[in-house]
Design an enzyme around this catalytic site. Structure first.
Site, PDB file in Angstrom:
ATOM      1  N   GLN A 208       0.842  -1.310   0.059  1.00 29.29           N
ATOM      2  CA  GLN A 208       0.177  -0.028  -0.054  1.00 29.29           C
ATOM      3  C   GLN A 208       0.738   1.136  -0.058  1.00 29.29           C
ATOM      4  O   GLN A 208       0.348   2.341  -0.110  1.00 29.29           O
ATOM      5  CB  GLN A 208      -0.960   0.072   1.104  1.00 29.29           C
ATOM      6  CG  GLN A 208      -1.902  -1.155   1.320  1.00 29.29           C
ATOM      7  CD  GLN A 208      -2.819  -1.008   2.697  1.00 29.29           C
ATOM      8  OE1 GLN A 208      -2.587  -2.043   3.289  1.00 29.29           O
ATOM      9  NE2 GLN A 208      -3.311  -0.160   3.022  1.00 29.29           N
ATOM     10  N   GLU A 243       0.783  -1.611   4.734  1.00 37.68           N
ATOM     11  CA  GLU A 243       0.851  -0.399   4.690  1.00 37.68           C
ATOM     12  C   GLU A 243       2.397  -0.082   5.337  1.00 37.68           C
ATOM     13  O   GLU A 243       3.085   0.702   4.689  1.00 37.68           O
ATOM     14  CB  GLU A 243       0.049   0.359   5.964  1.00 37.68           C
ATOM     15  CG  GLU A 243       0.227   1.993   6.018  1.00 37.68           C
ATOM     16  CD  GLU A 243      -0.905   2.899   6.729  1.00 37.68           C
ATOM     17  OE1 GLU A 243      -1.834   1.994   7.014  1.00 37.68           O
ATOM     18  OE2 GLU A 243      -0.429   3.954   7.160  1.00 37.68           O
ATOM     19  N   ARG A 321      -6.101   7.778  16.715  1.00 39.05           N
ATOM     20  CA  ARG A 321      -7.514   7.504  16.258  1.00 39.05           C
ATOM     21  C   ARG A 321      -8.539   6.671  17.110  1.00 39.05           C
ATOM     22  O   ARG A 321      -9.502   7.180  17.285  1.00 39.05           O
ATOM     23  CB  ARG A 321      -7.207   6.597  14.877  1.00 39.05           C
ATOM     24  CG  ARG A 321      -8.791   6.747  14.106  1.00 39.05           C
ATOM     25  CD  ARG A 321      -8.490   5.896  12.664  1.00 39.05           C
ATOM     26  NE  ARG A 321      -7.926   7.099  11.744  1.00 39.05           N
ATOM     27  CZ  ARG A 321      -8.410   7.717  10.881  1.00 39.05           C
ATOM     28  NH1 ARG A 321      -9.585   7.845  11.325  1.00 39.05           N
ATOM     29  NH2 ARG A 321      -7.955   8.637   9.934  1.00 39.05           N
ATOM     30  N   ARG A 353      -7.823  -1.787   8.548  1.00 39.84           N
ATOM     31  CA  ARG A 353      -9.090  -1.220   8.399  1.00 39.84           C
ATOM     32  C   ARG A 353      -9.831  -0.539   9.378  1.00 39.84           C
ATOM     33  O   ARG A 353     -10.391  -1.267  10.381  1.00 39.84           O
ATOM     34  CB  ARG A 353     -10.055  -2.406   7.628  1.00 39.84           C
ATOM     35  CG  ARG A 353     -11.111  -1.600   6.607  1.00 39.84           C
ATOM     36  CD  ARG A 353     -12.037  -2.628   5.763  1.00 39.84           C
ATOM     37  NE  ARG A 353     -12.413  -2.130   4.706  1.00 39.84           N
ATOM     38  CZ  ARG A 353     -13.053  -2.550   3.699  1.00 39.84           C
ATOM     39  NH1 ARG A 353     -13.028  -4.073   3.897  1.00 39.84           N
ATOM     40  NH2 ARG A 353     -13.697  -2.331   2.850  1.00 39.84           N
ATOM     41  N   GLU A 723     -12.860   2.550   4.994  1.00 40.44           N
ATOM     42  CA  GLU A 723     -12.630   1.933   6.374  1.00 40.44           C
ATOM     43  C   GLU A 723     -14.102   2.340   7.229  1.00 40.44           C
ATOM     44  O   GLU A 723     -14.576   1.208   8.029  1.00 40.44           O
ATOM     45  CB  GLU A 723     -11.654   2.879   7.176  1.00 40.44           C
ATOM     46  CG  GLU A 723     -10.286   2.212   6.510  1.00 40.44           C
ATOM     47  CD  GLU A 723      -9.375   3.109   7.123  1.00 40.44           C
ATOM     48  OE1 GLU A 723      -9.277   4.419   7.177  1.00 40.44           O
ATOM     49  OE2 GLU A 723      -8.480   2.844   8.253  1.00 40.44           O
TER      50      GLU A 723
HETATM   51  N1  MTE Z   1     -10.890  -2.930  -0.107  1.00 38.00           N
HETATM   52  C1  MTE Z   1     -10.381  -3.973  -0.664  1.00 38.00           C
HETATM   53  N2  MTE Z   1     -11.104  -4.806  -1.653  1.00 38.00           N
HETATM   54  N3  MTE Z   1      -9.397  -4.405  -0.145  1.00 38.00           N
HETATM   55  C2  MTE Z   1      -8.607  -3.744   0.627  1.00 38.00           C
HETATM   56  O1  MTE Z   1      -7.339  -4.238   0.869  1.00 38.00           O
HETATM   57  N4  MTE Z   1      -8.682  -2.085   2.189  1.00 38.00           N
HETATM   58  C3  MTE Z   1      -9.397  -0.992   3.172  1.00 38.00           C
HETATM   59  C4  MTE Z   1     -10.151  -0.313   2.172  1.00 38.00           C
HETATM   60  N5  MTE Z   1     -11.214  -1.207   1.220  1.00 38.00           N
HETATM   61  C5  MTE Z   1      -9.195  -2.863   1.300  1.00 38.00           C
HETATM   62  C6  MTE Z   1     -10.285  -2.279   0.708  1.00 38.00           C
HETATM   63  C7  MTE Z   1      -8.463  -0.050   3.809  1.00 38.00           C
HETATM   64  S1  MTE Z   1      -7.680  -0.632   5.091  1.00 38.00           S
HETATM   65  C8  MTE Z   1      -8.385   1.205   3.194  1.00 38.00           C
HETATM   66  S2  MTE Z   1      -7.525   2.421   4.149  1.00 38.00           S
HETATM   67  C9  MTE Z   1      -9.126   1.713   1.934  1.00 38.00           C
HETATM   68  O2  MTE Z   1      -9.701   0.454   1.468  1.00 38.00           O
HETATM   69  C10 MTE Z   1      -7.764   2.307   1.102  1.00 38.00           C
HETATM   70  O3  MTE Z   1      -8.358   2.559  -0.110  1.00 38.00           O
HETATM   71  P1  MTE Z   1      -9.049   3.839  -0.462  1.00 38.00           P
HETATM   72  O4  MTE Z   1      -8.241   5.131   0.461  1.00 38.00           O
HETATM   73  O5  MTE Z   1      -8.737   4.298  -1.707  1.00 38.00           O
HETATM   74  O6  MTE Z   1     -10.485   3.944  -0.146  1.00 38.00           O
HETATM   75  N1  HPA Z   2      -4.693   5.799   8.805  1.00 42.62           N
HETATM   76  C1  HPA Z   2      -3.709   4.977   8.408  1.00 42.62           C
HETATM   77  N2  HPA Z   2      -2.382   5.107   8.146  1.00 42.62           N
HETATM   78  C2  HPA Z   2      -2.199   6.084   8.850  1.00 42.62           C
HETATM   79  C3  HPA Z   2      -2.842   7.096   9.688  1.00 42.62           C
HETATM   80  C4  HPA Z   2      -4.499   6.869   9.692  1.00 42.62           C
HETATM   81  O1  HPA Z   2      -5.179   7.462  10.079  1.00 42.62           O
HETATM   82  N3  HPA Z   2      -2.220   8.019  10.298  1.00 42.62           N
HETATM   83  C5  HPA Z   2      -0.976   7.574  10.027  1.00 42.62           C
HETATM   84  N4  HPA Z   2      -0.838   6.636   9.169  1.00 42.62           N
HETATM   85 MO1  MOS Z   3      -6.135   1.369   5.928  1.00 47.70          MO
HETATM   86  S1  MOS Z   3      -6.220   0.399   7.770  1.00 47.70           S
HETATM   87  O1  MOS Z   3      -5.608   2.989   6.511  1.00 47.70           O
HETATM   88  O2  MOS Z   3      -4.846   0.675   5.286  1.00 47.70           O
END
Ligand code: MTE
Ligand code: HPA
Ligand code: MOS
Length: 775
Positions: A208, A243, A321, A353, A723
């Site tokens: 990520q 991440e 958070r 998430r 999330e």
């Molecule tokens: N959806 C799928 N299919 N696979 C994933 O790994 N990760 C989640 C969410 N949805 C995830 C997912 C998490 S932890 C985050 S932070 C967000 O997607 C990140 O993507 P975005 O910021 O583009 O929504």
């Molecule tokens: N979400 C995910 N990753 C992060 C954050 C958060 O709020 N802050 C710093 N790293």
């Molecule tokens: Mo989502 S836990 O912020 O990768």
């Protein structure tokens, strides 16, 4: 002179339910993940040698048997690291390879490189280590008792908790524990490192956070960042687990490849992946809530102990958070909220998430559930009473004022559409005539803050190329993990240029294209990268407008782009024709774009500020059936309503809500992490770790998006979706607690902890029966 331009009425690429850009490839099996890339000639395969002790010092690793094992080419330990032996994202307490000290069972000691994946794995088990065993903390409670932490404690106080609590007519106090969760991405951690000329290194990595991987690889190899390129076309899921913790794999593969000057692939086997990497933090809580006769909260104290694991990783921002989400959708005037990150001899817990938000919010919901039961009121009434409201009741404990609160309207709509009240009556009637099977019902709200709570991470970059044939290639800093970010960014670019989605393509995330990117995380991926791509596309569009306007002698502001056409001076020209002409006129047809979220600030010492760009809201109703003899249960129906603002892509957003709901339900019910007395994670495969499957999804699952528009100037007024919906299945947990509570006539608070496994449910039923009998 010019006829007014006719705008196509409803033309729009954003706001439409386009399929995921890779949907067809996913189904056909032709979407390439890191392990699908055709291997280069001479590719070797690596595996990690893991610690068998939770806490021990060692002076020597005897690698003779590893080296002698079939197919082995080389073994590398901490001593072979040319740069820094560190892959920690914030603090530098995360060695790539343990050096004299192991801190959990599963900690990597060395990497072995062999001709095949299987040979590498077989050899990795053959090391002999002369451990001197040290005392270990295997639970957060034990570490907390010894004041063993990875970070200083955090505390957020507002008002006067002590006085308000003492003066309150009623108190809800108790403890709660909530388990962690394995990310269980379907594609495990993987990195494929390919040496390039003059010390350069290309790493194909499921991550990520390509920029962080670049940074870590450069440090570990003793190179500069410009030597290292990290690329990620897509992940088979990340969920936070990639991440920061893809770094170890990237570093181990890259250092092997650099030393051998051959391509090296390191693909984690599922068991190794689960043994090595961190998970969602489990939390232990002490809560004390004071409330009045109506159920209105007047004081709240929540003390949280997080299991950080052996190192800090992202535990600091996770704890922050969590503290910033204890309020969930409720106004809490006088609070004392604290968190400590216990240093345990287990995997270093990381992003998952929700990033601590779900854990924070669960505590207040648990207390509210008890307030309602004590007062003999429906929990929905108590929740409503405590919702954020008008002035005086609209500021969070950390000082951010809500200017977008829709929780009242959203919950009212769901209350209605789910027929919550009628079903409550029906559930009571069912339970009155059913001695063993009991139904439970619950409605829970969500408010979730959107932005990285580390300010500088709220930035993004993009690069848009318009080729002479009118087709468009987009690159941006976000990574695709199934969530649909590329589809959304394509829609934004198509919208800006007024062309169909079919003419836009997004390429792999690549550190040599966009520099210094943030992790795709905190649900901000589409928000940030969508804005950056819009900025880039807009610059190109403006140049094209100026060019076209110049051809007809009209102001550039009168040129319109829609439906694949450029509308100028009453003429409708094909986009590709205008592009081709602009090229001949030497107009720059590509651009970079940048975005930094405005208005954010945070003071870490006082834990106050304006950490979020806006809030996303939601609510869900769940109805369960619990077998009180076995503790088995079934989710009969779930209704979810989620505020995605003006959704960029309703189909994708509904998919995100559904996925997050089921994933959150797994966290709170069936997914249980167990460590044995020696500190070994015993639940390290799907055979022992139960994630939800299709048969656990409710047959009746009604997911809707709430009609709304972001008050904040977000990308096309949409809201993040990744999330926040993970908190919607709180309703499942509290529906189970409701069913259990019916066993004691709703007079006893079931001591139900999460995950509410069948065993946990049975224990809670027994406790309620015992207490009810004693009353
Ligand atoms: N959806 C799928 N299919 N696979 C994933 O790994 N990760 C989640 C969410 N949805 C995830 C997912 C998490 S932890 C985050 S932070 C967000 O997607 C990140 O993507 P975005 O910021 O583009 O929504
Ligand atoms: N979400 C995910 N990753 C992060 C954050 C958060 O709020 N802050 C710093 N790293
Ligand atoms: Mo989502 S836990 O912020 O990768």
């Amino acid at each position: 002179m010019n006829a007014p331009i006719e705008l196509p009425g409803v033309w729009a690429e954003v706001g439409q339910s386009h399929p995921h850009e890779s949907a067809i490839l996913h189904v056909l099996g032709s979407a390439t993940y890191a392990d699908d890339v055709t291997e280069l000639h001479g590719t070797l395969h690596a595996a990690l040698g893991l610690s068998q002790q939770a806490h021990a010092s060692f002076t020597q690793i005897d690698l003779a048997a590893v080296r002698a094992s079939a197919g082995v080419v080389a073994v590398f330990t901490a001593a072979d690291i040319a740069g820094v032996n560190d892959c920690g994202p914030i603090l530098h307490d995360d060695p790539v390879f343990a050096d004299g000290l192991v801190q959990y069972v599963g900690q990597p000691l060395f990497v072995v490189v062999a001709d095949t994946h299987d040979n590498a794995r077989r050899a990795a088990r053959l090391a002999q280590v002369d451990y001197t065993v040290l005392p270990a903390h295997l639970t957060a409670a034990s570490a907390h008792a010894a004041k063993s932490y990875v970070l200083p404690p955090m505390r957020l106080q507002r008002g006067d908790f002590q006085r308000k609590f003492a003066a309150a007519p009623h108190h809800a106090t108790g403890t709660l524990s909530v388990g962690g969760q394995e990310q269980f991405y379907l594609e495990g951690q993987i990195a494929y490192a390919i040496p390039k000329e003059n010390r350069a290194m290309l790493v194909l990595c499921s991550t990520q956070h390509p920029s962080e991987m670049q940074h870590v690889v450069a440090h570990v190899l003793g190179l500069q960042s410009h030597h290292v390129t990290v690329e990620c076309r897509r992940m088979g899921g990340g969920f936070g687990g990639k991440e920061s913790q893809s770094a170890l794999w990237a570093a181990a593969a890259a250092l092997s490849a650099a030393a051998l000057q051959r391509p090296v692939k390191l693909r984690a086997d599922r068991d190794d992946d689960m043994l090595v990497t961190g998970k969602r933090h489990c939390f232990d809580y002490d809560y004390a809530v004071g409330y009045d006769d109506d159920g209105r909260i007047v004081a709240a104290k929540v003390e949280m102990v997080l299991r950080a694991g052996y190192s800090a990783d992202l535990s600091g921002p996770v704890a922050t958070r969590a503290i910033c989400h204890v309020d969930n959708a409720y106004y809490l005037s006088d609070v004392d909220l604290s968190a400590v990150c216990a240093k345990t001899n287990t995997q270093s817990n990381t992003a998952f998430r929700g990033f601590g938000g779900p854990q924070g919010a669960l505590a207040i919901e648990y207390a509210i559930d008890e307030i309602a039961r004590t007062l003999g009121r429906d929990a929905l009434d108590i929740r409503r009473l405590n919702f954020y409201g008008d002035s005086g009741r609209d500021t969070t404990p950390y000082g951010q004022q809500l200017d977008d609160n829709v929780i009242h309207a959203l919950v009212a709509e769901l209350d209605d559409s789910s027929q919550y009240r009628q079903r409550r009556v029906a559930v009571n009637a069912f339970n009155a005539s059913s001695p063993l099977l009991k139904k439970g019902l619950a409605i829970t709200p969500v408010k979730f803050g959107i932005a990285f709570n580390v300010n500088h991470l709220n930035q993004a970059g993009a690069l848009v190329h318009v080729y002479v044939d009118g087709s468009v290639l987009v690159n941006h800093g976000g990574t695709e993990m199934g969530q649909g970010i590329h589809t959304k960014v394509m829609q934004v670019v198509a919208q800006e240029l007024g062309i169909a989605l079919a003419h836009v393509r997004v390429t792999a995330t690549d550190t040599s294209k966009i520099a210094n990117t943030s992790a795709t995380a905190a649900s901000t991926g589409a928000d940030l990268n969508g804005k950056a791509a819009q900025d880039a596309a807009r610059q190109i569009r403006d140049r094209l407008a100026t060019f076209a306007a110049g051809q007809y002698g009209v102001p550039a502001s009168e040129v319109r782009f829609a439906d694949g056409r450029v509308l100028v001076a009453g003429q409708s020209l094909a986009f590709a024709d205008v592009v081709a002409k602009a090229y001949l006129a030497r107009v720059q047809l590509w651009s970079d774009g940048f975005y930094a979220t405005p208005g954010l600030h945070w003071d870490a010492a006082s834990m106050t500020g304006h950490p979020f760009s806006y809030y996303a809201y939601g609510a869900a109703v769940s109805e369960v059936l619990v077998d009180t003899l076995t503790g088995e249960w079934k989710l009969l129906r779930a209704d979810a309503l989620y505020d995605a603002g003006q959704s960029l892509n309703p189909a994708i957003d509904i998919g995100q809500v559904e996925g997050a709901f089921i994933q959150g339900m797994g966290w709170l019910t069936t997914e249980e992490l167990c460590w044995n007395k020696d500190g070994k994670l015993t639940t390290h495969a799907p055979s022992t770790y139960k994630i939800p499957t299709v048969s656990d999804c409710p047959e009746d699952f009604r997911v809707k998006l709430f009609t709304n528009r972001n008050v904040s100037d977000s990308i096309h007024r949409s809201k993040a979706v990744g999330e926040p919906p993970l908190l919607l299945p709180f309703s499942v947990f509290f529906a189970i607690r409701d069913a259990v509570s019916s066993v004691g006539g709703h007079r006893i608070h079931p001591p139900l902890h999460a995950p509410a496994t069948s065993e946990e449910i049975l224990n809670a039923i027994e406790a309620v029966q015992l207490a009810a009998g004693a009353v």
